[in-house]
Write a protein that holds these residues in place. Sequence first.
Motif, PDB file in Angstrom:
ATOM      1  N   MET A  16       0.845  -1.189   0.000  1.00 39.23           N
ATOM      2  CA  MET A  16       0.000   0.000   0.000  1.00 39.23           C
ATOM      3  C   MET A  16       0.879   1.237   0.000  1.00 39.23           C
ATOM      4  O   MET A  16       1.949   1.256   0.577  1.00 39.23           O
ATOM      5  N   GLU A  17       0.355   2.284  -0.636  1.00 39.19           N
ATOM      6  CA  GLU A  17       1.105   3.531  -0.640  1.00 39.19           C
ATOM      7  C   GLU A  17       0.221   4.644  -0.098  1.00 39.19           C
ATOM      8  O   GLU A  17      -0.850   4.911  -0.635  1.00 39.19           O
ATOM      9  N   GLY A  18       0.667   5.257   0.974  1.00 42.41           N
ATOM     10  CA  GLY A  18      -0.131   6.322   1.580  1.00 42.41           C
ATOM     11  C   GLY A  18       0.735   7.523   1.918  1.00 42.41           C
ATOM     12  O   GLY A  18       1.921   7.556   1.596  1.00 42.41           O
ATOM     13  N   LYS A  19       0.115   8.520   2.543  1.00 48.28           N
ATOM     14  CA  LYS A  19       0.830   9.741   2.901  1.00 48.28           C
ATOM     15  C   LYS A  19       0.889   9.868   4.404  1.00 48.28           C
ATOM     16  O   LYS A  19      -0.137   9.718   5.083  1.00 48.28           O
ATOM     17  N   ILE A  20       2.056  10.144   4.927  1.00 43.78           N
ATOM     18  CA  ILE A  20       2.187  10.355   6.369  1.00 43.78           C
ATOM     19  C   ILE A  20       1.675  11.742   6.703  1.00 43.78           C
ATOM     20  O   ILE A  20       2.177  12.740   6.184  1.00 43.78           O
ATOM     21  N   GLY A  54      -6.617   5.675   1.204  1.00 40.98           N
ATOM     22  CA  GLY A  54      -8.002   5.385   0.817  1.00 40.98           C
ATOM     23  C   GLY A  54      -9.028   5.979   1.764  1.00 40.98           C
ATOM     24  O   GLY A  54     -10.044   5.352   2.053  1.00 40.98           O
ATOM     25  N   GLY A  55      -8.765   7.173   2.281  1.00 41.98           N
ATOM     26  CA  GLY A  55      -9.740   7.832   3.140  1.00 41.98           C
ATOM     27  C   GLY A  55      -9.690   7.387   4.589  1.00 41.98           C
ATOM     28  O   GLY A  55     -10.404   7.921   5.436  1.00 41.98           O
ATOM     29  N   ASP A  56      -8.827   6.388   4.893  1.00 41.38           N
ATOM     30  CA  ASP A  56      -8.682   5.946   6.284  1.00 41.38           C
ATOM     31  C   ASP A  56      -7.303   6.319   6.809  1.00 41.38           C
ATOM     32  O   ASP A  56      -6.367   6.516   6.042  1.00 41.38           O
TER      33      ASP A  56
END
Length: 289
Positions: A1-5, A18-20
């Motif tokens: 998964m790739e998200g933003k800190i 994804g909004g979580d």
Amino acid sequence: MEGKIIKGIAGFYYVLYGGDIYECRAKGLFRRNDIKPLVGDNAEFEILDAAGKNGNIINILPRKNELLRPAAANIDIILTVLSFFKPKPQLCMLDKYLISIKLQGFDAAILWNKNDLSPDIPDYVKAYKRAGYENIVISASDGYGMEDLRAFLKGKTTLFAGPSGVGKSSITNRLFPMADMQTGEISRKIERGKHTTRHSQVFIVDKTTCIFDTPGFTSVSLEGLEKESLREYYPEFTKPGKKCRFALCSHISEPGCAVKQALDDNTVSRLRYDNYVKIYNELANKRRY
Ligand code: GDP
Ligand code: ZN
């Protein structure tokens, strides 16, 4: 998964995906290399517990840039927030701050708040325009200029910075009335790290628009700046068709100085010039070891 800190506190990193928001550790990351995750980082992470929204950061993607204070990564522009009154702006401090932002390789723009307290836009706003900075004038109280601000923010990662009391919280509240919901979850999770009174907040508007609201002014350092280079931070001094008698004129005491002449016909702002002289003298008097 790739998200933003979007937040880091007490060894936990909060990753938006994804909004979580996933509460992550960075196990293994420190042992493999010594990259410390920063707010704004794009991170690869694994979900350990989907229901509890816990995860583990396994990699930090390459950064576009990183800011030391406040620690943040992937910033497009630093928006310096000031108010016309209550508190009145300290303009020499603003100059130093703008210079220090440029020294660190970031772009800067200026957001002037509390326009409702100043029906006439002060002349100094024009001076900063002439110096090449984008200036946005708003009132978080009555909503004046909010569309200009929205247009400015669109598609960028912007860091809001400014002294307390100028209205940063009021501005973000007006921009994102829903934001409380998004940050509510983080606030609850970081309850245990309550030692700081006000945390920085991150607002993710859409995939390409993101705002960091940091408490207080970030530190101002002119380290590494020579007085001879200071004029490069005052581009309005170099008017086309105006030339000082000496090519390397410091615009302080040399004869035939076109900048001082420009003060008389008002094409260079007295205020900016006075700030320049003040900062020049400070740099000249700096003790060297
Ligand atoms: P922050 O410390 O930068 O987050 O500032 P706040 O948002 O807490 O605002 C500080 C004070 O300024 C509060 O009393 C606000 O109500 C007030 N304030 C904020 N924006 C405006 C504005 O546009 N006009 C006026 N008159 N007051 C404002
Ligand atoms: Zn000159």
